[in-house]
Write a protein that holds these residues in place. Structure first.
Motif, PDB file in Angstrom:
ATOM      1  N   ASP A  31       0.815  -1.220   0.000  1.00 32.29           N
ATOM      2  CA  ASP A  31       0.000   0.000   0.000  1.00 32.29           C
ATOM      3  C   ASP A  31       0.845   1.264   0.000  1.00 32.29           C
ATOM      4  O   ASP A  31       0.488   2.253  -0.651  1.00 32.29           O
ATOM      5  N   ASP A  32       1.986   1.261   0.714  1.00 29.88           N
ATOM      6  CA  ASP A  32       2.800   2.479   0.767  1.00 29.88           C
ATOM      7  C   ASP A  32       3.399   2.812  -0.597  1.00 29.88           C
ATOM      8  O   ASP A  32       3.519   3.986  -0.953  1.00 29.88           O
ATOM      9  N   ASP A  35       0.554   4.278  -2.633  1.00 24.69           N
ATOM     10  CA  ASP A  35       0.338   5.671  -2.219  1.00 24.69           C
ATOM     11  C   ASP A  35       1.398   6.600  -2.794  1.00 24.69           C
ATOM     12  O   ASP A  35       1.082   7.700  -3.265  1.00 24.69           O
TER      13      ASP A  35
END
Length: 185
Positions: A31-32, A35
């Motif tokens: 997810d990072d 993002d």
């Protein structure tokens, strides 16, 4: 750079097994990184090097999505799931099948450690980036993986040498297990 003395198993057939065999569950999207790719995304054309099944495509909203992959079976499945994308088979070490200055954003996650000539690949990715474009590379720090497809182990000096001709920001992420390199053209 420390090249492992192992056979190169980075073949289309091996990636068929990775994407459609028991190792599939190991292929997670972080997810990072999604993002960060969303932050770097300015629209236009986005290229995902080694796109697999498109697990990072959600970061390219508003972009025309292009991808490269070894496995023809994986390409067919990804095109089925993302019909608006353009996915091509590409073997690192050969020219990318795109013109100069085409892409606004390039994602090359967990890629450099798998190929025979990381420097040539960085140079080729830079060639297809538009002026002002960003490329995000992620690669393991040192020997932190038993992955048989990893041909290289990189340390701080290796990353510095690999990207010495380019404008980059380098950091370590995921509890210092990954290099995160943002290249700006």
């Amino acid at each position: 750079m420390s090249k492992r003395n192992v056979p190169d198993v980075n073949t289309p057939e091996n990636y068929d097994e990775i994407y459609f065999g028991p190792r599939t569950e190991q292929l997670l999207a972080y997810d990072d990184f999604i993002d960060l790719l969303k932050e770097l995304n300015t629209g236009g054309n986005a290229l995902d090097i080694g796109c697999g099944l498109g697990r990072y495509f959600s970061a390219f909203e508003g972009c025309k999505i292009y991808g490269t992959e070894l496995s023809l079976k994986t390409i067919a499945k990804t095109k089925q799931d993302y019909p608006e994308s353009e996915i091509v088979q590409w073997f690192a070490g050969t020219p990318l099948p795109f013109p100069d200055n085409m892409f606004n954003l390039v994602w090359a996650g967990e890629f450099l450690e798998h190929i025979q000539s990381p420097r040539q690949a960085v140079d080729e990715i830079y060639r297809v980036m538009k002026p002002g474009a960003k490329a995000l590379f992620v690669t393991p720090v040192g020997n932190n993986s038993e992955c048989p497809e990893h041909l290289w182990f990189f340390d701080d000096e290796d990353i510095k040498t690999l990207f010495d001709n380019y404008n980059v920001e380098v950091s370590k992420v995921h509890e210092d297990t990954r290099y995160q390199i943002i290249l700006t053209k």
